[in-house]
Scaffold this motif. Structure first.
Motif, PDB file in Angstrom:
ATOM      1  N   VAL A  73       0.858  -1.177   0.000  1.00 36.14           N
ATOM      2  CA  VAL A  73       0.000   0.000   0.000  1.00 36.14           C
ATOM      3  C   VAL A  73       0.904   1.240   0.000  1.00 36.14           C
ATOM      4  O   VAL A  73       1.727   1.410   0.901  1.00 36.14           O
ATOM      5  CB  VAL A  73      -0.926   0.030   1.227  1.00 36.14           C
ATOM      6  N   ARG A 105      -1.541  12.553  -2.303  1.00 36.43           N
ATOM      7  CA  ARG A 105      -2.654  11.959  -3.045  1.00 36.43           C
ATOM      8  C   ARG A 105      -2.391  12.021  -4.543  1.00 36.43           C
ATOM      9  O   ARG A 105      -2.655  11.065  -5.281  1.00 36.43           O
ATOM     10  CB  ARG A 105      -3.944  12.680  -2.703  1.00 36.43           C
ATOM     11  N   ALA A 110      -1.864   6.266  -0.426  1.00 36.09           N
ATOM     12  CA  ALA A 110      -3.159   5.865   0.119  1.00 36.09           C
ATOM     13  C   ALA A 110      -3.280   6.118   1.616  1.00 36.09           C
ATOM     14  O   ALA A 110      -4.366   6.416   2.113  1.00 36.09           O
ATOM     15  CB  ALA A 110      -3.403   4.382  -0.160  1.00 36.09           C
ATOM     16  N   PRO A 289      -5.737   7.930   6.784  1.00 36.37           N
ATOM     17  CA  PRO A 289      -5.794   7.716   5.340  1.00 36.37           C
ATOM     18  C   PRO A 289      -5.406   8.990   4.591  1.00 36.37           C
ATOM     19  O   PRO A 289      -5.712  10.093   5.030  1.00 36.37           O
ATOM     20  CB  PRO A 289      -7.271   7.370   5.096  1.00 36.37           C
ATOM     21  N   ASP A 291      -6.097   8.821   1.051  1.00 42.95           N
ATOM     22  CA  ASP A 291      -7.251   8.682   0.169  1.00 42.95           C
ATOM     23  C   ASP A 291      -7.987   7.420   0.616  1.00 42.95           C
ATOM     24  O   ASP A 291      -7.462   6.313   0.476  1.00 42.95           O
ATOM     25  CB  ASP A 291      -6.792   8.563  -1.285  1.00 42.95           C
ATOM     26  N   ARG A 294      -8.622   4.555  -1.947  1.00 42.74           N
ATOM     27  CA  ARG A 294      -7.369   3.898  -2.297  1.00 42.74           C
ATOM     28  C   ARG A 294      -6.859   3.054  -1.121  1.00 42.74           C
ATOM     29  O   ARG A 294      -6.317   1.963  -1.311  1.00 42.74           O
ATOM     30  CB  ARG A 294      -6.353   4.973  -2.682  1.00 42.74           C
ATOM     31  N   ALA A 295      -7.035   3.562   0.094  1.00 45.98           N
ATOM     32  CA  ALA A 295      -6.582   2.828   1.274  1.00 45.98           C
ATOM     33  C   ALA A 295      -7.286   1.484   1.397  1.00 45.98           C
ATOM     34  O   ALA A 295      -6.685   0.474   1.779  1.00 45.98           O
ATOM     35  CB  ALA A 295      -6.812   3.656   2.536  1.00 45.98           C
ATOM     36  N   THR A 298      -6.383  -0.869  -2.153  1.00 41.86           N
ATOM     37  CA  THR A 298      -5.033  -1.368  -2.436  1.00 41.86           C
ATOM     38  C   THR A 298      -4.553  -2.386  -1.422  1.00 41.86           C
ATOM     39  O   THR A 298      -3.629  -3.151  -1.712  1.00 41.86           O
ATOM     40  CB  THR A 298      -4.022  -0.205  -2.479  1.00 41.86           C
TER      41      THR A 298
END
Length: 396
Positions: A73, A105, A110, A289, A291, A294-295, A298
Motif C-alpha cells: 500500500v 494523493r 493511500a 488515510p 485517500d 485507495r486505502a 489497495t
C-alpha cells in the motif's frame, strides 16, 4: 509574523535553511548528515514561508510502501516536521500537512503514518494514535540456551547476504499489517553504501537457505552496564528462532543486558522471557488515510472476511475523503464506493484511522466520540478493522 503563510516544495537552494530549522527544533548534532542538504530520491520536502520569504516551517513526505495482508500500500509517511518558534500556534503545521496530503494523493499515496513529538497537532489534522514501537531490555543470562540443531548452520553475515536478509524480512512481514516494505528509491539511496545495518549480522541457514537472522550493535564495555542492542531478529522456523536466541544468550558474560524491538507473535518472541522484559523506550505512532478509497482498495483483506457497511465520513483537512461511502469486502478484496443519501453510521477520519489499523473496535471508537451510530448498531464498522492490529518496525 504576517497572517499568511505560503507552502511549496523545497528546492536545493532551501535545504540549508531547512537543516538549520530542524537542528534548532530537535536539538540535532550541528554536524550535518551527508544527505541533509542534497536532493534525495523517494521523498518530497515541503516548506512554509512567511510574507518576507523566510522559511518558518518544514515537513517531509517519505515515499514508503507498507505491507497490508500481502499487498503493498503506497504511503506518505511524515517526518521532520518543524516550525520556527516565532511562528508556532499560527496554523503553519496545518498548512504544511494539508499541502503534503494533497501532494501525496496526487502521486498515488493511500495512507500515512508518523511518529509525533506531541500528538495534539496531528490529531487536529486527522491522524490518530494507532500503535507503539517498543524497545525492551532483557537479562541476557535469562535467555534459554538450546543445544545447537545439527541441521542448521550459524555464521556471520556480510554485505553480500543483504539481499537474502531482505527476502526473509519480506517473508515474515508481508502478511502482516503496517510494516514497511523497505523497497523503493528512498531505501535504495540509503543502501547504496553497501554496508551492514549495524555492527554485525548473524545468519542461520538450513541447507544453504536463510531461515533466520539477527542484526546487532555491540555497544561499549563488558561490565554490568554493557548492552547488546539487537536491531532486528527474525526467523521463519522454530528451530532457527531457538538458534538465534541461543546465540544472543551467549553474550551474557560480557553484555548482561539484551535490548531488542519485539515483533508481536513472531517466531523469535515466543522463545524469549518477555514476561521479565523492562521497557526501555516507547515511540507512539499515528496513522490516517490519505485517500480512503485507495486505502481500502489497495490493501489485502483476510480471505474469511465478508460483508458490507455504509457510513458517512468527515475529514476536515482532506475534504476529498468526506462523503457517504459503502465498504464491501469479499474474497480478500475490499472496495469503498461513494453512495447517495445519508447513513446512520457517521465516522470521523480519526475513527477511520483507528479501525483501519485494528487499534480499536467500533464501540470504543463510538465511546470516544469519533463515530456516531444514531441508534444503529456500530459493530458493522468493525469490518474496516479485520485482520488484526497494525505494527511498525521502522522508526522514521
Amino acid at each position: 509574523m504576517p497572517a499568511t503563510v505560503h507552502v511549496r516544495e523545497l528546492t536545493a537552494d532551501d535545504l540549508t535553511d531547512a537543516w538549520d530549522l530542524g537542528r534548532l527544533a530537535f536539538g540535532s548534532d550541528p554536524q550535518r548528515a551527508p544527505h541533509a542538504t542534497v536532493e534525495v530520491p523517494g521523498l518530497t520536502r515541503y516548506g512554509a514561508f512567511d510574507d518576507t520569504g523566510r522559511l518558518v516551517g518544514k515537513a517531509v513526505d517519505l515515499h514508503h510502501d507498507q505491507w497490508w495482508s500481502g499487498r503493498r500500500v503506497p504511503a506518505a509517511d511524515v517526518a521532520g516536521v518543524a516550525v520556527a518558534p516565532e511562528a508556532r500556534g499560527r496554523g503553519v503545521a496545518r498548512a504544511m500537512l494539508g499541502a503534503l496530503l494533497r501532494g501525496a494523493r496526487e502521486r498515488g499515496a493511500a495512507i500515512s503514518a508518523l511518529y509525533p513529538t506531541v500528538a495534539a497537532p496531528y490529531r487536529a489534522c486527522g491522524w490518530e494514535a494507532a500503535g507503539v514501537l517498543r524497545a525492551v531490555d532483557l537479562t541476557t543470562a535469562a535467555l534459554p540456551r538450546h543445544r545447537p540443531a545439527p541441521h542448521l548452520t550459524v555464521r556471520a553475515g556480510t554485505p553480500a547476504d543483504l539481499p537474502a536478509v531482505a527476502a526473509l524480512y519480506e517473508r515474515v512481514t508481508r502478511h502482516r499489517n503496517g510494516p514497511l516494505t523497505r523497497r523503493g528509491e528512498l531505501f535504495d539511496f540509503f543502501a547504496a553504501g553497501g554496508g551492514l545495518p549495524g555492527d554485525a549480522l548473524t545468519l542461520v541457514e538450513d541447507g544453504g537457505d536463510l531461515v533466520g537472522y539477527a542484526s546487532w550493535e555491540r555497544g561499549r564495555g563488558y561490565g554490568a552496564d554493557s548492552v547488546l542492542t539487537v536491531q532486528e531478529a527474525l526467523a521463519t522456523t522454530a528451530d532457527a528462532a531457538r538458534e538465534l536466541v541461543g546465540v544472543l544468550g551467549s553474550w551474557a558474560s560480557v553484555a548482561p543486558t539484551l535490548r531488542l524491538y519485539p515483533l508481536d507473535g513472531d517466531a523469535v518472541g515466543v522463545h524469549l522471557p518477555l514476561e521479565a522484559a523492562r521497557e526501555h523506550k516507547r515511540d507512539l505512532w499515528m496513522h490516517r488515510p490519505v485517500d480512503v478509497a485507495r486505502a481500502v482498495g489497495t490493501r489485502g483483506w483476510p480471505a474469511h472476511a465478508r460483508g458490507s457497511v455504509d457510513f458517512a465520513l468527515t475529514d476536515e483537512l482532506a475534504d476529498w475523503n468526506t462523503g457517504t461511502w459503502r465498504l464491501s469486502v469479499a474474497d480478500g478484496v475490499g472496495e469503498l464506493t461513494r453512495i447517495g443519501g445519508e447513513a446512520d453510521l457517521r465516522l470521523h477520519v480519526r475513527g477511520f484511522a483507528l479501525l483501519y489499523a485494528g487499534a480499536a473496535r467500533a464501540r470504543s471508537v463510538t465511546e470516544a466520540g469519533l463515530a456516531h451510530a444514531a441508534g444503529a448498531d456500530p459493530d458493522g464498522l468493525d469490518l474496516l478493522g479485520v485482520g488484526g492490529p497494525a505494527q511498525l518496525l521502522d522508526y522514521f
